[in-house]
Design a protein around this motif. Structure first.
Motif, PDB file in Angstrom:
ATOM      1  N   ARG A 143      44.501 -41.979 -21.503  1.00  0.00           N
ATOM      2  CA  ARG A 143      45.564 -42.211 -20.515  1.00  0.00           C
ATOM      3  C   ARG A 143      46.248 -40.896 -20.143  1.00  0.00           C
ATOM      4  O   ARG A 143      46.614 -40.696 -18.986  1.00  0.00           O
ATOM      5  N   ALA A 144      46.420 -40.015 -21.112  1.00  0.00           N
ATOM      6  CA  ALA A 144      47.017 -38.707 -20.825  1.00  0.00           C
ATOM      7  C   ALA A 144      46.056 -37.861 -19.986  1.00  0.00           C
ATOM      8  O   ALA A 144      46.487 -37.087 -19.132  1.00  0.00           O
ATOM      9  N   GLN A 145      44.742 -38.003 -20.226  1.00  0.00           N
ATOM     10  CA  GLN A 145      43.754 -37.299 -19.400  1.00  0.00           C
ATOM     11  C   GLN A 145      43.871 -37.753 -17.946  1.00  0.00           C
ATOM     12  O   GLN A 145      43.846 -36.932 -17.027  1.00  0.00           O
ATOM     13  N   ILE A 164      45.725 -36.690 -12.424  1.00  0.00           N
ATOM     14  CA  ILE A 164      46.478 -37.081 -11.229  1.00  0.00           C
ATOM     15  C   ILE A 164      47.487 -36.001 -10.854  1.00  0.00           C
ATOM     16  O   ILE A 164      47.585 -35.609  -9.687  1.00  0.00           O
ATOM     17  N   VAL A 165      48.205 -35.488 -11.845  1.00  0.00           N
ATOM     18  CA  VAL A 165      49.173 -34.405 -11.571  1.00  0.00           C
ATOM     19  C   VAL A 165      48.454 -33.168 -11.052  1.00  0.00           C
ATOM     20  O   VAL A 165      48.886 -32.532 -10.086  1.00  0.00           O
ATOM     21  N   ARG A 166      47.329 -32.846 -11.664  1.00  0.00           N
ATOM     22  CA  ARG A 166      46.540 -31.682 -11.245  1.00  0.00           C
ATOM     23  C   ARG A 166      46.067 -31.839  -9.808  1.00  0.00           C
ATOM     24  O   ARG A 166      46.163 -30.906  -9.001  1.00  0.00           O
ATOM     25  N   GLN A 167      45.577 -33.015  -9.442  1.00  0.00           N
ATOM     26  CA  GLN A 167      45.116 -33.248  -8.076  1.00  0.00           C
ATOM     27  C   GLN A 167      46.275 -33.181  -7.085  1.00  0.00           C
ATOM     28  O   GLN A 167      46.114 -32.677  -5.974  1.00  0.00           O
ATOM     29  N   LEU A 168      47.447 -33.676  -7.476  1.00  0.00           N
ATOM     30  CA  LEU A 168      48.615 -33.577  -6.593  1.00  0.00           C
ATOM     31  C   LEU A 168      49.011 -32.117  -6.375  1.00  0.00           C
ATOM     32  O   LEU A 168      49.349 -31.721  -5.254  1.00  0.00           O
ATOM     33  N   LEU A 169      48.941 -31.314  -7.424  1.00  0.00           N
ATOM     34  CA  LEU A 169      49.233 -29.876  -7.287  1.00  0.00           C
ATOM     35  C   LEU A 169      48.199 -29.194  -6.386  1.00  0.00           C
ATOM     36  O   LEU A 169      48.545 -28.363  -5.541  1.00  0.00           O
ATOM     37  N   ILE A 170      46.946 -29.551  -6.568  1.00  0.00           N
ATOM     38  CA  ILE A 170      45.883 -28.994  -5.722  1.00  0.00           C
ATOM     39  C   ILE A 170      46.124 -29.364  -4.261  1.00  0.00           C
ATOM     40  O   ILE A 170      46.011 -28.518  -3.367  1.00  0.00           O
ATOM     41  N   ALA A 221      39.857 -33.687  -2.453  1.00  0.00           N
ATOM     42  CA  ALA A 221      40.860 -33.880  -3.505  1.00  0.00           C
ATOM     43  C   ALA A 221      41.579 -35.213  -3.331  1.00  0.00           C
ATOM     44  O   ALA A 221      41.860 -35.908  -4.315  1.00  0.00           O
ATOM     45  N   ALA A 222      41.875 -35.589  -2.086  1.00  0.00           N
ATOM     46  CA  ALA A 222      42.536 -36.875  -1.833  1.00  0.00           C
ATOM     47  C   ALA A 222      41.623 -38.038  -2.227  1.00  0.00           C
ATOM     48  O   ALA A 222      42.084 -39.008  -2.845  1.00  0.00           O
ATOM     49  N   LEU A 223      40.342 -37.937  -1.905  1.00  0.00           N
ATOM     50  CA  LEU A 223      39.396 -38.981  -2.299  1.00  0.00           C
ATOM     51  C   LEU A 223      39.256 -39.046  -3.820  1.00  0.00           C
ATOM     52  O   LEU A 223      39.180 -40.135  -4.401  1.00  0.00           O
ATOM     53  N   ASP A 224      39.250 -37.888  -4.471  1.00  0.00           N
ATOM     54  CA  ASP A 224      39.174 -37.833  -5.927  1.00  0.00           C
ATOM     55  C   ASP A 224      40.425 -38.453  -6.553  1.00  0.00           C
ATOM     56  O   ASP A 224      40.342 -39.194  -7.531  1.00  0.00           O
ATOM     57  N   LEU A 225      41.580 -38.158  -5.985  1.00  0.00           N
ATOM     58  CA  LEU A 225      42.839 -38.729  -6.467  1.00  0.00           C
ATOM     59  C   LEU A 225      42.811 -40.250  -6.314  1.00  0.00           C
ATOM     60  O   LEU A 225      43.194 -40.988  -7.229  1.00  0.00           O
ATOM     61  N   PHE A 226      42.349 -40.730  -5.176  1.00  0.00           N
ATOM     62  CA  PHE A 226      42.244 -42.170  -4.929  1.00  0.00           C
ATOM     63  C   PHE A 226      41.317 -42.814  -5.959  1.00  0.00           C
ATOM     64  O   PHE A 226      41.646 -43.868  -6.533  1.00  0.00           O
ATOM     65  N   ALA A 227      40.168 -42.189  -6.222  1.00  0.00           N
ATOM     66  CA  ALA A 227      39.226 -42.724  -7.210  1.00  0.00           C
ATOM     67  C   ALA A 227      39.855 -42.738  -8.603  1.00  0.00           C
ATOM     68  O   ALA A 227      39.689 -43.700  -9.352  1.00  0.00           O
ATOM     69  N   ALA A 228      40.583 -41.681  -8.940  1.00  0.00           N
ATOM     70  CA  ALA A 228      41.223 -41.611 -10.259  1.00  0.00           C
ATOM     71  C   ALA A 228      42.286 -42.694 -10.417  1.00  0.00           C
ATOM     72  O   ALA A 228      42.420 -43.291 -11.491  1.00  0.00           O
ATOM     73  N   LEU A 229      43.030 -42.944  -9.358  1.00  0.00           N
ATOM     74  CA  LEU A 229      44.066 -43.983  -9.424  1.00  0.00           C
ATOM     75  C   LEU A 229      43.463 -45.367  -9.620  1.00  0.00           C
ATOM     76  O   LEU A 229      44.044 -46.211 -10.299  1.00  0.00           O
ATOM     77  N   PHE A 253      38.135 -38.054 -14.736  1.00  0.00           N
ATOM     78  CA  PHE A 253      39.411 -37.349 -14.866  1.00  0.00           C
ATOM     79  C   PHE A 253      39.230 -35.856 -15.151  1.00  0.00           C
ATOM     80  O   PHE A 253      40.058 -35.229 -15.785  1.00  0.00           O
ATOM     81  N   ARG A 254      38.140 -35.280 -14.675  1.00  0.00           N
ATOM     82  CA  ARG A 254      37.869 -33.859 -14.871  1.00  0.00           C
ATOM     83  C   ARG A 254      37.715 -33.209 -13.508  1.00  0.00           C
ATOM     84  O   ARG A 254      37.141 -33.787 -12.603  1.00  0.00           O
ATOM     85  N   THR A 255      38.202 -31.976 -13.385  1.00  0.00           N
ATOM     86  CA  THR A 255      38.048 -31.274 -12.100  1.00  0.00           C
ATOM     87  C   THR A 255      36.916 -30.260 -12.143  1.00  0.00           C
ATOM     88  O   THR A 255      36.601 -29.637 -11.143  1.00  0.00           O
ATOM     89  N   SER A 256      36.328 -30.065 -13.316  1.00  0.00           N
ATOM     90  CA  SER A 256      35.175 -29.171 -13.410  1.00  0.00           C
ATOM     91  C   SER A 256      34.312 -29.631 -14.553  1.00  0.00           C
ATOM     92  O   SER A 256      34.678 -30.512 -15.330  1.00  0.00           O
ATOM     93  N   VAL A 257      33.140 -29.047 -14.639  1.00  0.00           N
ATOM     94  CA  VAL A 257      32.238 -29.349 -15.737  1.00  0.00           C
ATOM     95  C   VAL A 257      32.131 -28.124 -16.629  1.00  0.00           C
ATOM     96  O   VAL A 257      32.280 -27.000 -16.168  1.00  0.00           O
TER      97      VAL A 257
END
Length: 184
Positions: A93-95, A100-106, A154-162, A174-178
């Motif tokens: 849940r913290a991940q 989500i916070v990271r994507q909002l900052l991006i 990033a918006a699509l990724d945020l939507f998928a994460a939500l 919930f990862r922005t890189s590999v």
């Protein structure tokens, strides 16, 4: 049992793959133009003591677009720098919350780049390069294009994460890189 994807998701992925294959071809064209212009100009200066006046501007334009379009491809491939070792140790849940916070900052940073890119593109419409006379806006347009494309992703990724439940089997969402090639 085979996983069934929604037809809209499948069509959107095919469209995205097609668009990014065109972008990849565009990158190859930029490299070809840049290398050709520089090579021909060096040979002409060395062998004939002359050169192509426009070659520097065209090579610079190719390099700018190569850089910013390449950033878009790297963003899609999640190849930008990220340090996941702390996030990986967090509960799922913290991940998700961190992502989500990271994507909002991006998205915020990309908004600033879009706004600045737009303003510079407008300013650049009335300023031209000295040799070719092309508007400087074609340079700042690269910033505008790449920022807008990455913001959409990033918006699509945020939507998928939500929409994705915070369970361990969804941790990749919930990862922005590999971290390694095996994760791709």
């Amino acid at each position: 049992m085979a996983e069934h994807k929604h037809p809209v998701t499948s069509t959107a992925k095919k469209l995205a793959d097609f668009i990014f294959s065109i972008l990849t071809a565009f990158l190859a064209l930029c490299v070809l133009i840049m290398l050709s212009m520089v090579f021909i100009n060096v040979v002409m200066r060395y062998a004939f003591n002359s050169g192509i006046d426009i070659s520097t501007e065209v090579a610079r334009l190719s390099f700018v677009w190569l850089t910013f379009a390449g950033a878009v491809l790297a963003f899609r491939g999640r190849e930008h720098l990220a340090i996941n070792m702390v996030v990986n140790r967090l509960p799922i849940r913290a991940q998700k919350a961190t992502h989500i916070v990271r994507q909002l900052l991006i998205l915020w940073v990309l908004w600033l780049a879009i706004k600045g890119g737009w303003e510079q593109t407008i300013i650049g419409m009335s300023t031209v390069t000295p040799v070719s006379g092309m508007p400087i806006a074609v340079f700042s347009g690269a910033v505008l294009f790449s920022s807008a494309a990455m913001a959409l992703m990033a918006a699509l990724d945020l939507f998928a994460a939500l929409l994705t439940p915070a369970v361990p089997e969804n941790s990749q969402v919930f990862r922005t890189s590999v971290d390694s090639i095996e994760e791709i």
